[in-house]
Write a protein that holds these residues in place. Structure first.
Motif, PDB file in Angstrom:
ATOM      1  N   ASP A  65     -19.766  42.353  -7.273  1.00 52.75           N
ATOM      2  CA  ASP A  65     -19.637  40.700  -8.106  1.00 52.75           C
ATOM      3  C   ASP A  65     -19.811  39.786  -7.224  1.00 52.75           C
ATOM      4  OD1 ASP A  65     -20.175  42.229 -10.490  1.00 52.75           O
ATOM      5  OD2 ASP A  65     -17.687  42.623 -11.078  1.00 52.75           O
ATOM      6  N   VAL A  66     -19.186  40.035  -6.185  1.00 52.78           N
ATOM      7  CA  VAL A  66     -18.318  39.064  -4.306  1.00 52.78           C
ATOM      8  C   VAL A  66     -20.378  39.095  -4.394  1.00 52.78           C
ATOM      9  CG1 VAL A  66     -17.512  39.102  -2.825  1.00 52.78           C
ATOM     10  CG2 VAL A  66     -16.292  40.225  -4.684  1.00 52.78           C
ATOM     11  N   TRP A  67     -20.774  39.950  -4.481  1.00 55.62           N
ATOM     12  CA  TRP A  67     -22.303  38.998  -3.383  1.00 55.62           C
ATOM     13  C   TRP A  67     -22.825  38.651  -4.518  1.00 55.62           C
ATOM     14  CZ3 TRP A  67     -25.066  40.377   0.280  1.00 55.62           C
ATOM     15  CH2 TRP A  67     -26.861  40.160   0.524  1.00 55.62           C
ATOM     16  N   ARG A  68     -22.674  38.732  -5.733  1.00 57.89           N
ATOM     17  CA  ARG A  68     -23.720  37.392  -7.044  1.00 57.89           C
ATOM     18  C   ARG A  68     -22.974  36.300  -6.778  1.00 57.89           C
ATOM     19  NH1 ARG A  68     -25.008  42.438  -9.093  1.00 57.89           N
ATOM     20  NH2 ARG A  68     -22.906  42.484 -10.212  1.00 57.89           N
ATOM     21  N   ALA A  69     -21.885  36.305  -6.621  1.00 54.74           N
ATOM     22  CA  ALA A  69     -20.743  34.937  -6.784  1.00 54.74           C
ATOM     23  C   ALA A  69     -20.963  34.641  -5.724  1.00 54.74           C
ATOM     24  CB  ALA A  69     -19.308  35.206  -6.272  1.00 54.74           C
ATOM     25  N   VAL A  70     -21.410  35.044  -3.825  1.00 58.99           N
ATOM     26  CA  VAL A  70     -21.382  33.863  -2.944  1.00 58.99           C
ATOM     27  C   VAL A  70     -23.126  33.566  -2.970  1.00 58.99           C
ATOM     28  CG1 VAL A  70     -20.831  34.218  -0.512  1.00 58.99           C
ATOM     29  CG2 VAL A  70     -19.364  34.822  -2.024  1.00 58.99           C
ATOM     30  N   GLN A  71     -23.641  35.050  -3.576  1.00 61.26           N
ATOM     31  CA  GLN A  71     -25.217  34.489  -2.842  1.00 61.26           C
ATOM     32  C   GLN A  71     -25.828  33.368  -4.094  1.00 61.26           C
ATOM     33  OE1 GLN A  71     -26.423  35.824  -0.501  1.00 61.26           O
ATOM     34  NE2 GLN A  71     -28.938  35.379  -0.426  1.00 61.26           N
ATOM     35  N   GLY A  72     -25.252  34.043  -4.771  1.00 58.57           N
ATOM     36  CA  GLY A  72     -26.612  33.461  -5.974  1.00 58.57           C
ATOM     37  C   GLY A  72     -27.998  33.050  -5.965  1.00 58.57           C
ATOM     38  N   ASP A  73     -28.478  32.347  -5.837  1.00 64.21           N
ATOM     39  CA  ASP A  73     -30.049  32.800  -6.191  1.00 64.21           C
ATOM     40  C   ASP A  73     -30.982  32.405  -4.964  1.00 64.21           C
ATOM     41  OD1 ASP A  73     -29.923  33.035  -9.514  1.00 64.21           O
ATOM     42  OD2 ASP A  73     -30.701  30.852  -9.507  1.00 64.21           O
ATOM     43  N   GLU A  74     -30.315  32.810  -4.487  1.00 67.90           N
ATOM     44  CA  GLU A  74     -30.189  32.259  -2.404  1.00 67.90           C
ATOM     45  C   GLU A  74     -31.361  33.862  -2.001  1.00 67.90           C
ATOM     46  OE1 GLU A  74     -30.735  29.676  -0.277  1.00 67.90           O
ATOM     47  OE2 GLU A  74     -29.515  28.703  -1.936  1.00 67.90           O
ATOM     48  N   PRO A  75     -32.571  33.122  -1.346  1.00 68.34           N
ATOM     49  CA  PRO A  75     -33.385  34.229  -1.368  1.00 68.34           C
ATOM     50  C   PRO A  75     -32.734  35.382   0.085  1.00 68.34           C
ATOM     51  CG  PRO A  75     -34.135  32.655  -0.060  1.00 68.34           C
ATOM     52  CD  PRO A  75     -33.053  32.399  -1.035  1.00 68.34           C
ATOM     53  N   VAL A  76     -32.971  36.819  -0.617  1.00 69.17           N
ATOM     54  CA  VAL A  76     -31.782  38.045   1.210  1.00 69.17           C
ATOM     55  C   VAL A  76     -32.472  37.405   1.702  1.00 69.17           C
ATOM     56  CG1 VAL A  76     -31.486  40.275   1.548  1.00 69.17           C
ATOM     57  CG2 VAL A  76     -31.309  39.474  -1.663  1.00 69.17           C
ATOM     58  N   LEU A  77     -33.959  37.495   2.023  1.00 66.59           N
ATOM     59  CA  LEU A  77     -35.188  37.521   3.186  1.00 66.59           C
ATOM     60  C   LEU A  77     -35.011  36.617   3.810  1.00 66.59           C
ATOM     61  CD1 LEU A  77     -37.292  40.806   1.167  1.00 66.59           C
ATOM     62  CD2 LEU A  77     -35.132  40.881   3.636  1.00 66.59           C
ATOM     63  N   GLY A  78     -34.938  35.731   3.268  1.00 68.99           N
ATOM     64  CA  GLY A  78     -35.467  33.731   3.876  1.00 68.99           C
ATOM     65  C   GLY A  78     -36.932  34.425   3.693  1.00 68.99           C
ATOM     66  N   ILE A  79     -37.275  34.859   3.225  1.00 67.76           N
ATOM     67  CA  ILE A  79     -39.215  34.554   3.418  1.00 67.76           C
ATOM     68  C   ILE A  79     -40.013  32.758   3.042  1.00 67.76           C
ATOM     69  CG2 ILE A  79     -41.513  35.646   2.659  1.00 67.76           C
ATOM     70  CD1 ILE A  79     -40.150  37.696   1.790  1.00 67.76           C
ATOM     71  N   HIS A  80     -40.601  32.305   3.635  1.00 68.13           N
ATOM     72  CA  HIS A  80     -41.351  30.794   3.216  1.00 68.13           C
ATOM     73  C   HIS A  80     -41.995  31.051   3.233  1.00 68.13           C
ATOM     74  CE1 HIS A  80     -38.026  29.351   5.693  1.00 68.13           C
ATOM     75  NE2 HIS A  80     -37.970  29.960   6.448  1.00 68.13           N
ATOM     76  N   GLY A  81     -42.324  30.266   1.658  1.00 71.90           N
ATOM     77  CA  GLY A  81     -43.788  30.059   0.885  1.00 71.90           C
ATOM     78  C   GLY A  81     -44.976  29.480   2.497  1.00 71.90           C
ATOM     79  N   PRO A  82     -46.110  29.671   1.561  1.00 69.57           N
ATOM     80  CA  PRO A  82     -47.197  29.805   2.393  1.00 69.57           C
ATOM     81  C   PRO A  82     -47.778  27.836   2.060  1.00 69.57           C
ATOM     82  CG  PRO A  82     -48.070  30.466   0.301  1.00 69.57           C
ATOM     83  CD  PRO A  82     -46.950  30.648   1.021  1.00 69.57           C
ATOM     84  N   PRO A  83     -48.244  27.644   2.908  1.00 68.67           N
ATOM     85  CA  PRO A  83     -49.269  25.924   2.950  1.00 68.67           C
ATOM     86  C   PRO A  83     -50.157  26.362   0.853  1.00 68.67           C
ATOM     87  CG  PRO A  83     -50.199  26.587   5.186  1.00 68.67           C
ATOM     88  CD  PRO A  83     -49.038  28.129   3.849  1.00 68.67           C
ATOM     89  N   PRO A  84     -50.137  25.031   0.237  1.00 68.07           N
ATOM     90  CA  PRO A  84     -50.026  25.152  -1.395  1.00 68.07           C
ATOM     91  C   PRO A  84     -51.749  25.473  -0.754  1.00 68.07           C
ATOM     92  CG  PRO A  84     -49.266  23.728   0.285  1.00 68.07           C
ATOM     93  CD  PRO A  84     -49.024  23.619   0.722  1.00 68.07           C
ATOM     94  N   ASN A  85     -52.873  24.967   0.213  1.00 67.50           N
ATOM     95  CA  ASN A  85     -54.134  25.717   0.045  1.00 67.50           C
ATOM     96  C   ASN A  85     -54.224  26.592   0.867  1.00 67.50           C
ATOM     97  OD1 ASN A  85     -53.109  24.301   2.455  1.00 67.50           O
ATOM     98  ND2 ASN A  85     -54.965  23.299   2.777  1.00 67.50           N
ATOM     99  N   CYS A  86     -53.754  27.155   0.920  1.00 67.10           N
ATOM    100  CA  CYS A  86     -54.604  28.621   1.439  1.00 67.10           C
ATOM    101  C   CYS A  86     -54.515  29.492   0.789  1.00 67.10           C
ATOM    102  CB  CYS A  86     -53.299  28.875   2.592  1.00 67.10           C
ATOM    103  SG  CYS A  86     -53.114  30.704   3.598  1.00 67.10           S
ATOM    104  N   PRO A  87     -55.101  31.067   0.886  1.00 69.88           N
ATOM    105  CA  PRO A  87     -55.368  31.282  -0.609  1.00 69.88           C
ATOM    106  C   PRO A  87     -55.544  32.547  -0.249  1.00 69.88           C
ATOM    107  CG  PRO A  87     -57.596  31.364   0.692  1.00 69.88           C
ATOM    108  CD  PRO A  87     -56.733  30.455   0.890  1.00 69.88           C
ATOM    109  N   VAL A  88     -55.129  33.074   1.096  1.00 67.55           N
ATOM    110  CA  VAL A  88     -54.473  34.643   1.514  1.00 67.55           C
ATOM    111  C   VAL A  88     -53.067  34.338   1.508  1.00 67.55           C
ATOM    112  CG1 VAL A  88     -54.255  36.080   3.278  1.00 67.55           C
ATOM    113  CG2 VAL A  88     -56.433  35.126   3.058  1.00 67.55           C
ATOM    114  N   GLY A  89     -52.029  33.153   1.966  1.00 69.20           N
ATOM    115  CA  GLY A  89     -50.993  33.097   2.304  1.00 69.20           C
ATOM    116  C   GLY A  89     -50.760  33.465   0.775  1.00 69.20           C
ATOM    117  N   GLY A  90     -51.209  32.348  -0.726  1.00 72.11           N
ATOM    118  CA  GLY A  90     -50.612  32.404  -1.557  1.00 72.11           C
ATOM    119  C   GLY A  90     -50.779  33.857  -2.243  1.00 72.11           C
TER     120      GLY A  90
END
Length: 133
Positions: A65-90
């Motif tokens: 419950d504490v984790w959910r209160a503090v973490q919220g919807d933040e990603p755990v791994l911090g993975i960044h999305g690819p450029p929008p026009n990259c089919p492999v990255g998508g």
């Protein structure tokens, strides 16, 4: 912070005292304490004899419950999305999002098995003089 408050029952602590105890900024600590207050885990009282204290017994507060209160919807791994026009990255991004969800669920499930009381050392509670060391 919840463990610190639970280890010194009945003695409200200022955000400055708690920040000094963990080597953090009082401003950052107040942000986190605000999230914990919204979740109903802590309460604050202004004034000379005020400070922060637990709003619920430590054995009733799961670490999940504490984790959910503090973490919220933040990603755990911090993975960044690819450029929008990259089919492999998508494609990779979709798979990594699934991994992110599995990791978050595993963390939550593990933390749900413990309470704040489980983080405390065995034996008698500390007294407020622990903060002056």
């Amino acid at each position: 912070m919840l463990s610190l408050l639970a280890s010194i029952p009945g003695d409200p602590l200022s955000s400055e005292q708690m920040a000094a105890s963990v080597g953090s900024s009082p401003v950052y600590l107040r942000r986190v304490l605000g999230l914990l207050r919204r979740a109903g885990f802590v309460q604050s009282k202004p004034g000379v004899y005020g400070g922060w204290s637990l709003a619920r017994p430590s054995h009733e507060v799961s670490l999940g419950d504490v984790w959910r209160a503090v973490q919220g919807d933040e990603p755990v791994l911090g993975i960044h999305g690819p450029p929008p026009n990259c089919p492999v990255g998508g494609s990779v991004s979709v798979r990594l999002a699934q991994v992110e969800q599995r990791v978050a669920r595993a963390i939550e499930a593990s933390l749900d098995e413990l309470t704040v009381a489980d983080t405390l050392p065995d034996g008698a509670p500390f007294t407020a003089d622990i903060l002056s060391r």
